[in-house]
Design an enzyme around this catalytic site. Structure first.
Site, PDB file in Angstrom:
ATOM      1  N   ASN A 263     -13.202   0.030   6.245  1.00 20.89           N
ATOM      2  CA  ASN A 263     -14.238  -0.084   5.216  1.00 20.89           C
ATOM      3  C   ASN A 263     -15.085  -1.324   5.481  1.00 20.89           C
ATOM      4  O   ASN A 263     -14.905  -2.008   6.491  1.00 20.89           O
ATOM      5  CB  ASN A 263     -13.603  -0.112   3.819  1.00 20.89           C
ATOM      6  CG  ASN A 263     -12.609  -1.258   3.678  1.00 20.89           C
ATOM      7  OD1 ASN A 263     -12.947  -2.426   3.867  1.00 20.89           O
ATOM      8  ND2 ASN A 263     -11.366  -0.918   3.351  1.00 20.89           N
TER       9      ASN A 263
ATOM     10  N   ASP B  83      -6.869   3.859   1.035  1.00 19.27           N
ATOM     11  CA  ASP B  83      -6.074   4.751   0.191  1.00 19.27           C
ATOM     12  C   ASP B  83      -5.338   5.798   1.024  1.00 19.27           C
ATOM     13  O   ASP B  83      -4.270   6.273   0.623  1.00 19.27           O
ATOM     14  CB  ASP B  83      -6.975   5.461  -0.822  1.00 19.27           C
ATOM     15  CG  ASP B  83      -7.557   4.494  -1.841  1.00 19.27           C
ATOM     16  OD1 ASP B  83      -6.866   3.525  -2.208  1.00 19.27           O
ATOM     17  OD2 ASP B  83      -8.718   4.696  -2.258  1.00 19.27           O
TER      18      ASP B  83
ATOM     19  N   LYS C 104      -6.878   9.078  23.676  1.00 19.03           N
ATOM     20  CA  LYS C 104      -8.181   9.271  23.056  1.00 19.03           C
ATOM     21  C   LYS C 104      -8.439  10.751  22.791  1.00 19.03           C
ATOM     22  O   LYS C 104      -8.250  11.601  23.664  1.00 19.03           O
ATOM     23  CB  LYS C 104      -9.264   8.714  23.974  1.00 19.03           C
ATOM     24  CG  LYS C 104     -10.672   8.907  23.458  1.00 19.03           C
ATOM     25  CD  LYS C 104     -11.708   8.388  24.447  1.00 19.03           C
ATOM     26  CE  LYS C 104     -13.117   8.689  23.977  1.00 19.03           C
ATOM     27  NZ  LYS C 104     -14.134   8.239  24.949  1.00 19.03           N
TER      28      LYS C 104
ATOM     29  N   PRO D   8       0.878   3.965   0.536  1.00 17.16           N
ATOM     30  CA  PRO D   8       1.546   3.386  -0.634  1.00 17.16           C
ATOM     31  C   PRO D   8       0.556   2.524  -1.417  1.00 17.16           C
ATOM     32  O   PRO D   8      -0.334   1.893  -0.837  1.00 17.16           O
ATOM     33  CB  PRO D   8       2.656   2.516  -0.028  1.00 17.16           C
ATOM     34  CG  PRO D   8       2.841   3.008   1.358  1.00 17.16           C
ATOM     35  CD  PRO D   8       1.512   3.540   1.803  1.00 17.16           C
TER      36      PRO D   8
ATOM     37  N   ILE E  23       0.070  -0.664  -2.966  1.00 22.16           N
ATOM     38  CA  ILE E  23       0.737  -1.972  -2.940  1.00 22.16           C
ATOM     39  C   ILE E  23       0.642  -2.664  -4.291  1.00 22.16           C
ATOM     40  O   ILE E  23       1.624  -3.215  -4.800  1.00 22.16           O
ATOM     41  CB  ILE E  23       0.124  -2.865  -1.848  1.00 22.16           C
ATOM     42  CG1 ILE E  23       0.185  -2.167  -0.485  1.00 22.16           C
ATOM     43  CG2 ILE E  23       0.847  -4.206  -1.781  1.00 22.16           C
ATOM     44  CD1 ILE E  23      -0.569  -2.898   0.617  1.00 22.16           C
ATOM     45  N   LEU E  24      -0.546  -2.641  -4.903  1.00 23.53           N
ATOM     46  CA  LEU E  24      -0.734  -3.318  -6.182  1.00 23.53           C
ATOM     47  C   LEU E  24       0.168  -2.724  -7.256  1.00 23.53           C
ATOM     48  O   LEU E  24       0.799  -3.450  -8.039  1.00 23.53           O
ATOM     49  CB  LEU E  24      -2.201  -3.244  -6.602  1.00 23.53           C
ATOM     50  CG  LEU E  24      -2.578  -3.958  -7.902  1.00 23.53           C
ATOM     51  CD1 LEU E  24      -2.216  -5.436  -7.838  1.00 23.53           C
ATOM     52  CD2 LEU E  24      -4.058  -3.774  -8.204  1.00 23.53           C
TER      53      LEU E  24
ATOM     54  N   LYS F  78      -7.247   0.670 -14.336  1.00 22.51           N
ATOM     55  CA  LYS F  78      -6.476   0.182 -13.192  1.00 22.51           C
ATOM     56  C   LYS F  78      -5.510  -0.912 -13.624  1.00 22.51           C
ATOM     57  O   LYS F  78      -4.347  -0.953 -13.189  1.00 22.51           O
ATOM     58  CB  LYS F  78      -7.429  -0.337 -12.109  1.00 22.51           C
ATOM     59  CG  LYS F  78      -6.744  -0.739 -10.817  1.00 22.51           C
ATOM     60  CD  LYS F  78      -7.765  -1.051  -9.728  1.00 22.51           C
ATOM     61  CE  LYS F  78      -7.088  -1.319  -8.394  1.00 22.51           C
ATOM     62  NZ  LYS F  78      -8.067  -1.552  -7.302  1.00 22.51           N
TER      63      LYS F  78
ATOM     64  N   LYS G 178      -1.446  -0.277 -13.225  1.00 22.30           N
ATOM     65  CA  LYS G 178      -0.780  -1.059 -12.180  1.00 22.30           C
ATOM     66  C   LYS G 178      -0.113  -2.317 -12.721  1.00 22.30           C
ATOM     67  O   LYS G 178       0.390  -3.128 -11.962  1.00 22.30           O
ATOM     68  CB  LYS G 178      -1.783  -1.371 -11.078  1.00 22.30           C
ATOM     69  CG  LYS G 178      -2.383  -0.067 -10.541  1.00 22.30           C
ATOM     70  CD  LYS G 178      -3.152  -0.214  -9.263  1.00 22.30           C
ATOM     71  CE  LYS G 178      -3.667   1.154  -8.800  1.00 22.30           C
ATOM     72  NZ  LYS G 178      -4.331   1.124  -7.505  1.00 22.30           N
TER      73      LYS G 178
END
Length: 406
Positions: free
Chosen positions: A212, A281, A291, A307, A309-310, A339, A343
């Site tokens: 990203n 995600d 390749k 997973p 993590i937070l 969120k 979490k």
């Protein structure tokens, strides 16, 4: 007694119409109890007389390297050694270039070469000069060495142009200096702070990956400010070109699974955890050993969920204070609060990355802090360093208050 009382600030004043603002800044710093030692370039003297700064600071003003006022010391070395902070305001393109190249041909540049104190630069120049690739490269070089910039403002310039290049106002610079020394009261002394930063890399094959736009700037700013506040800081970072902040331990990772392993290994010993990383995600279900060759007009990839993590930290936490980030493009308040609750975070930092000056890759951010009761504070656009400081101050206050509330 104020936080600036007795602090020695070496103020470098360069040649530009904005030098008059440096006089107001000198007055504010002196009134707050700081010892202000002013160095002027020869060009600066064309705009404001040294007597102005001498009167406001109540100290001799230095212009000529060879005009030694005290035979017992070498002035530029003495100033460099005595400084708690060196501040250049206004800083011209010429002085920024000399500092980047390590030149020492006048009183200010030789002092800058000799000092080990933190160096701050407040640029002021024509909008096109500020945007010139050479100037931008010089500033990036200085940032990589730990020099902090106080960004110029936008507006009407003395040359007649309208744009970015106007020296930050004296009140703004003073507030930043005051906040810097307030941080030195070490409100996080002894606390173990774990920060994640940057994006993650999810491999498709040996030469391709999914990632990203995260640069890591927000997380690195948090790590730097936490260390300055006295914390023992560990930074778990995805790939980033940013320099490691002084006093910060770093553990570099690639994938979301790598980051999870690194964070969980350090979580139990942490007091404050700030998850500023942009973790993928999903990851490819299969990573090709060689390749992937182009064989058809389309390619279908199967992705599997990484997973969270937070969320795992929110479930596992005992004494830890956990802060998450929510980068959104719509309905920020709704998504951020959702969120936080899902979490089990203590705070969430929400930002709309579609806003100008916010989000990935830029030096500024526009954020909102939330707790379980809703919005705590909405910050206007400001540097990521300032956002980091305000977040850590809020988290530190909440951590200090927690035992009394229980």
């Amino acid at each position: 007694m104020g936080v600036l009382q007795g602090k020695t600030i070496v103020l470098g004043v360069c040649g530009g119409i904005a030098a008059y603002k440096a006089a107001a800044l000198t007055s504010k710093l002196s009134q707050a109890g700081a010892v202000v030692r002013v160095i002027m370039t020869r060009s600066a003297v064309q705009f404001v007389a040294p007597l102005t700064f001498q009167t406001l600071s109540r100290h001799h003003v230095f212009v000529d390297t060879f005009d030694e006022k005290d035979p017992e010391v070498v002035s530029h070395i003495h100033l460099a050694d005595s400084a708690d902070l060196v501040l250049i305001a206004p800083a011209t393109a010429n002085t920024i270039g000399k500092l980047a190249l390590g030149l020492g041909d006048d009183m200010l540049s030789t002092t800058l070469l000799a000092t080990t104190a933190p160096v701050w630069v407040a640029p002021a120049m024509n909008v096109h000069m500020y945007a010139h690739p050479a100037v931008q490269l010089n500033m990036q070089t200085l940032r990589s060495r730990g020099v902090r910039f106080i960004e110029p403002g936008e507006g009407q310039l003395a040359c007649g142009y309208v744009g970015k290049g106007r020296l930050a106002e004296p009140e703004e610079i003073f507030a930043a200096v005051e906040a810097f020394f307030q941080g030195e009261t070490a409100r996080l002394t002894g606390k173990r702070v774990l920060v994640t930063a940057g994006g993650t890399v999810e491999r498709l094959d040996p030469v391709r990956y999914l990632t990203n736009d995260s640069s890591g700037k927000m997380g690195y700013a948090i790590a730097e400010e936490a260390a300055r506040m006295g914390a023992v800081v560990t930074l778990v970072s995805g790939p980033s070109a940013l320099p490691v902040p002084d006093g910060v331990g770093i553990f570099r990772v690639q994938s979301a699974l790598d980051m999870r392993e690194a964070v969980l290994a350090r979580f139990e010993d942490s007091d404050l955890v700030i998850k500023a990383a942009a973790v993928a995600d999903y990851r490819p279900a299969v990573v090709a050993e060689q390749k992937i060759k182009k064989k058809s007009d389309s390619l279908t990839l199967e992705l599997i969920k990484n997973p969270d993590i937070l969320q795992e930290l929110g479930t596992r936490k005992t004494h830890q204070f956990v802060v998450g980030f929510a980068a959104e493009t719509e309905r920020l308040d709704e998504h951020a609060l959702d969120k936080l609750k899902r979490k089990n975070c203590d705070l969430i930092v929400g930002n709309d990355v579609s806003q100008e000056g916010a989000g990935f890759g830029v030096d500024t951010n526009v954020v909102r802090f939330y707790d379980k009761n809703g919005l705590v504070q909405a910050l206007p656009i400001q540097s990521k360093s300032d956002v980091a400081r305000k977040l850590l101050e809020l988290a530190g206050d909440r951590m200090s208050a927690a035992p009394e509330e229980s």
